[in-house]
Design a protein around this motif. Structure first.
Motif, short mmCIF file in Angstrom:
data_model
loop_
_atom_site.label_atom_id
_atom_site.label_comp_id
_atom_site.label_asym_id
_atom_site.label_seq_id
_atom_site.Cartn_x
_atom_site.Cartn_y
_atom_site.Cartn_z
N ASN A 107 7.56 -3.48 -8.36
CA ASN A 107 8.63 -2.88 -7.63
C ASN A 107 8.30 -2.16 -6.18
N VAL A 108 9.23 -2.46 -5.24
CA VAL A 108 8.92 -1.68 -3.85
C VAL A 108 9.23 -0.38 -3.91
N VAL A 109 8.06 0.49 -3.53
CA VAL A 109 8.06 2.04 -3.67
C VAL A 109 8.22 2.35 -2.26
N ALA A 110 7.74 1.74 -1.35
CA ALA A 110 7.69 2.28 0.02
C ALA A 110 7.83 1.09 1.06
N VAL A 111 8.53 1.31 2.45
CA VAL A 111 8.60 0.34 3.23
C VAL A 111 8.19 1.04 4.52
N GLU A 141 2.12 11.26 3.48
CA GLU A 141 2.82 10.00 3.01
C GLU A 141 2.55 9.94 1.47
N ILE A 142 3.68 10.43 0.59
CA ILE A 142 3.09 10.51 -0.62
C ILE A 142 4.30 9.37 -1.19
N ILE A 143 3.51 8.42 -2.04
CA ILE A 143 4.22 7.44 -2.76
C ILE A 143 4.27 8.00 -4.16
N GLU A 144 5.62 8.40 -4.78
CA GLU A 144 5.77 8.82 -6.17
C GLU A 144 5.59 7.86 -7.33
N THR A 145 4.99 8.09 -8.36
CA THR A 145 4.92 7.31 -9.45
C THR A 145 6.01 6.72 -9.82
N VAL A 146 6.25 5.30 -10.28
CA VAL A 146 7.45 4.87 -10.53
C VAL A 146 7.70 5.01 -11.88
N ILE A 174 9.93 3.19 11.06
CA ILE A 174 10.35 4.23 10.07
C ILE A 174 9.63 3.67 8.82
N ARG A 175 9.32 4.79 8.11
CA ARG A 175 8.78 4.73 6.71
C ARG A 175 9.73 5.40 5.68
N VAL A 176 9.82 4.54 4.72
CA VAL A 176 10.78 5.06 3.61
C VAL A 176 10.19 5.13 2.11
N SER A 177 10.30 6.17 1.62
CA SER A 177 9.71 6.04 0.14
C SER A 177 10.60 6.14 -0.74
N LEU A 178 10.75 5.16 -1.44
CA LEU A 178 12.17 5.23 -2.46
C LEU A 178 11.83 5.84 -3.86
#
Length: 416
Positions: free
Chosen positions: A81-85, A270-275, A301-305
């Motif tokens: 799964n993509v979690v960030a871009v 830049e925090i990537i949450e656990t999916v 742009i950085r997006v954290s989904l």
């Protein structure tokens, strides 16, 4: 009164001379290693992009695929799964997607993707010679390479903590040398300031070495002071807490037993949450459009989904350009209609907080993009040379032998 003032200043100057001398001699070798690695690390990003250009640059051919199409193809190809871009609009640049498998721990893996073909051209976990070299430079700069030694050197602390402590002590001694150097230089050169700002290349090597130490240090003293004042932030908890309280960025640590999610996140982190469960079905293209509508300047742009459809979307935008200032702008968007739930703009922060949150940029020199990076690079190069030129000055003075006074010749009585 003038002679008394002169004598008093000589005594004070002698004290500062001794502090400056021994601070430099004690920390000299470590300062050379830390500053040399820091000089190289100023251009960490540029070196990586130049040496591993195949990861960062692509051949522009036709139209770019939409971010949603790229996301869809990547998730199928990588079974994740993509979690960030991290997205940019430069035609010859790759884009970066961070993917995680369901239940995977950590931040996931970042893939470098050709936006024209959706081809995966690299992975952040892939080892390269450039990455290894820059890793050694960072280790040398931060821990004096002690983290690379597996066997503990001391029983009381780990090797990384030991390296951090040595680095911190060295940086404080370096800062002390900068401050005492200013105190010594300014009153001494105030009357002949023009001469103090030039290097007499026609002099002998001792004079040239002396001028190199004093003149170059003067030109770079502001940058050296900033480097020295920000460096201990990563070595000592008390220094970090003091810095944050001074610049009004301190936050109380989360009490034990409470989840970190209850604490307001650091805006620049830049925090990537656990999916968990299935990621929300969101349109990246719409998110980018909404972000550019709110933040109309050019930038990446950085997006954290979010992990759930009901959770908000975290967006950061970073300015680009030769004079681009550091400090990203943060948006929190509603996952239902992409309305702005919260906006944390760097320019809206009080000046104190802007300084406090720019600690890393102040230390590495990208506070004003490539312009300030070059100034920091030159200053760090000068800092590398100062222990060498300073030691030579001390050694040359040490070698001087006191002049012996000739014994007075007895007067010969004149012959009558």
């Amino acid at each position: 009164m003038e002679p008394k003032k002169s004598t008093a200043w000589k005594s004070v100057r002698n004290i500062f001379d001794q502090i400056h001398l021994y601070a430099g001699l004690i920390s000299g070798l470590v300062v050379i290693a830390v500053c040399l690695s820091g000089t190289i690390y100023v251009y960490n990003t540029e070196i990586r992009e130049f040496m591993d250009s195949e990861l960062y640059f692509v051949e522009a051919s036709g139209n770019r695929m939409s971010p949603d199409q790229l996301k869809s193809e990547l998730e199928v190809a990588a079974a994740s799964n993509v979690v960030a871009v991290m997205w940019n609009e430069e035609a010859d640049r790759s884009v970066q997607f961070t993917l995680k498998k369901e239940g995977e721990e950590g931040r996931g893996s970042t893939y470098y993707v050709n936006p024209y073909t959706a081809e995966i051209i690299g992975n952040s976990s892939d080892k390269t010679a450039t990455g290894e070299f820059m890793g050694y430079m960072f280790s040398l700069h931060r821990w004096f390479l002690l983290d690379r030694i597996e066997t503990p050197i001391l029983e009381s602390m780990g090797n990384r903590d030991l390296g951090r402590f040595i680095n911190g002590v060295t940086t404080l001694l370096f800062l002390l040398g900068v401050i005492t150097g200013i105190v010594i230089w300014v009153p001494n050169k105030v009357k002949s300031w023009k001469q103090g700002l030039k290097i007499k290349w026609s002099g002998n090597w001792k004079r040239v070495n002396h001028d190199l130490h004093n003149t170059l240090a003067f030109y770079s003293m502001i940058f050296l002071f900033i480097m020295g004042a920000t460096g201990p932030f990563w070595s000592y908890e008390w220094y970090r807490e003091g810095w944050q309280k001074t610049w009004d960025t301190y936050q109380e640590p989360t009490p034990k037993g409470e989840t970190a999610g209850k604490q307001k996140p650091e805006p620049i982190a830049e925090i990537i949450e656990t999916v968990e469960n299935n990621p929300a079905e969101l349109s990246l293209e719409d998110i980018f459009a909404r972000t550019n509508e709110e933040l109309s300047y050019e930038g990446n742009i950085r997006v954290s989904l979010p992990s759930k459809a009901t959770d908000p979307i975290s967006v950061s935008k970073y300015r680009t350009g030769f004079f681009a200032r550091s400090g990203s702008d943060q948006l929190t968007l509603s996952s239902t209609d992409l309305s702005v739930v919260e906006a944390n703009l760097f320019s809206d922060l009080p000046w104190r907080q802007q300084v406090g949150r720019s600690i890393k940029s102040l230390h590495v020199g990208d506070i004003f993009g490539q312009f300030s990076k070059f100034l920091w690079f030159v200053a760090c190069l000068i800092a590398t040379s100062l222990p060498i030129t300073g030691t030579l000055i001390w050694w040359n003075k040490r070698k001087k032998k006191p002049t012996k006074k000739r014994p007075a010749q007895p007067r010969v009585a004149e012959m009558a």
